[in-house]
Design a protein around this motif. Structure first.
Motif: not given
Length: 506
Positions: A116-123, A130-133, A430-432, A457-460
């Protein structure tokens, strides 16, 4: 969503309070600027799907933020937003569910957080203001799904105050059993509620002192714990089976333990709200989240591993899992360390976290009310205290009701703790999924090995791990969580189809 707070003792100015930092950690108890929070929210996405990278990465003009925060600044801020000794409060429950392998549960929880840290970084790179899911989900899947993400965040936030009062009360009750837990819950509630209503601002330096105190307590426990194990080889050991014991491993029990342990990691998204003030908004916040997550993993694993080494069988706290860690601390060094750990947890959770949570949740509700998602009376701001008092009073009243329900229904602390975990794990899922939908399908960023891993792969894997852990929270929590989602869907349909209200969760 973010706002400025006063810089203190070398901490950079304008470190914003985060709505994502509310659960599972100590957010800054500093009051946020509600007007700015509302304006930032209204300036974000209108909830329509974003399918063009230019739209997604477009910075809003006129944002009054100075880019002064380094990665180190953000890591320190993130640690302030968390509770480094939070495993002490739930150690017994994690130990019992995992078959005596709490360290393994926290390691698996870290894996879920890592993706989820990876996904946050991408978004963050695509939506730097922003900053909110719920903002990310609104951009990718539209307003309805964004609303559900925000609704699930409310599930985390609304239960959290009652949870921290319960944690604090149990910690004090372990030392003074003559005082009823319910009375202690309300004592902490009165203190936190009074401060919230008065609108007192807590200086950031106080939170830094609280962080330092927790680290000192943790260091003392680890030091005396190691000494105890070395001196008592007949009952204690540094055996690797304290991390993983194949003879006792049971998947469903372990995942149940993980669903409780992951609560301690929830809140790392606080750093995401610092994006607009980061010197390197493209990489700084994501790297800071990664560093903070690793630091937390080390701290959590260290205290759990040493505690298990001191009492591998759990005989010292049999029948009293709520006070398990305090009993282990007493074994390691005597009553003084037990008292120190219990008071540390009680003050951290029942005072600092509770005050911060009530104010933070109030501003979340204020902003959602401004966006048309909640009743308008919660969007009223008190000019004297600069606080949304109606929302504060609602949260205090709800905390009273929930505390009574939890107490008289016999629901234990560990079950209560899994309710915020359900909301967090669902929103992380939902973020991933949003990363896959946005980067892999909408933007078609599929070239290269890096894109394959980071956008698919990572978000999945993150979505899968979070979803599996979420399903392991137990029947009571799962039923409550699903019911909350159903209520949210009905509420959204009433707002949009019956009342024809415009929803803005940007």
């Amino acid at each position: 969503m973010g706002s400025n707070v006063k810089a203190t003792a070398g901490v950079p100015a304008k470190a914003p309070e985060s709505v994502a930092a509310v659960t599972g950690g100590i957010p800054s108890a500093t009051m946020v600027d509600p007007g700015k929070a509302a304006r930032l929210s209204m300036r974000e996405s209108n909830g329509e799907k974003a399918t063009d990278s230019a739209v997604a990465t477009k910075q809003k003009s006129g944002d009054p933020f100075e880019r002064t925060l380094t990665m180190k600044d953000m890591v320190v801020w993130g640690l302030i937003c968390m509770v480094p000794i939070s495993p002490m409060a739930i150690y017994g429950g994690v130990f019992a569910d995992s078959g005596g392998m709490p360290t393994l549960a926290f390691l698996i929880g870290f894996v879920a957080v890592l993706f989820s840290v990876f996904s946050f970084g991408i978004m963050i790179r695509h939506f730097p203001s922003s900053g909110s899911i719920y903002t990310y989900v609104s951009h990718v899947f539209g307003r309805a799904m964004g609303f559900i993400a925000g609704w699930l965040m409310l599930l985390q936030y609304l239960v959290s105050p009652a949870l921290v009062y319960l944690i604090a009360a149990i910690a004090i009750h372990s030392m003074v059993p003559s005082i009823p837990i319910l009375a202690l819950c309300f004592a902490f509630l009165v203190v936190a509620g009074a401060v919230s209503v008065i609108g007192m601002k807590t200086a950031l330096v106080v939170n830094k002192v609280a962080l330092a105190a927790q680290l000192v307590i943790l260091a003392l426990f680890v030091g005396f714990g190691i000494a105890f194990v070395a001196q008592h080889p007949e009952t204690a050991s540094f055996s690797p089976t304290n991390v993983f014991n194949p003879d006792k491993f049971e998947l469903s029990g372990t995942m149940s333990a993980v669903s409780l342990a992951v609560m301690s990691y929830v809140g790392f998204g606080a750093i995401a709200t610092l994006t607009q003030e980061a010197k390197d908004p493209q990489h700084g916040p994501s790297r800071a989240m990664m560093v903070m997550a690793i630091i937390l993993c080390v701290l959590y694993v260290a205290q759990c591993f040493i505690a298990t080494c001191v009492d591998p069988t759990g005989a010292g706290f049999a029948g009293d899992t709520d006070n398990a860690f305090y009993a282990v601390a007493k074994m390691a060094a005597g009553p003084w360390l037990m008292i120190l750990c219990a008071v540390g947890v009680a003050v951290a959770q029942g005072v600092f976290t509770a005050i911060a949570q009530q104010n933070s949740i109030a501003f979340v509700m204020f902003t959602m009310a401004k966006g048309g998602c909640l009743p308008k009376f919660m969007a009223k701001m008190d000019k004297r205290t600069n606080s949304p008092l109606n929302a504060v009073f609602f949260i205090i009243a709800l905390s009273v009701v929930l505390t009574l329900i939890f107490h008289f229904s016999g629901i234990n602390m560990n079950t209560v703790a899994k309710i915020p975990s359900f909301g967090a794990l669902f929103t992380y899922t939902m973020l991933d999924v949003s990363v896959i939908a946005f980067c892999w399908f909408q933007l078609k960023q599929r070239k290269g090995v890096k894109a394959l891993f980071m956008h698919l792969i990572f978000p999945a894997l993150g979505a899968l791990v979070c979803f599996v852990i979420m399903l392991s929270v137990g029947e009571v929590v799962l039923t409550a969580g699903v019911a909350f989602i159903v209520i949210g869907i009905i509420y959204y349909l009433v707002l949009t189809k019956v009342l024809h209200r415009e929803i803005n969760l940007g």
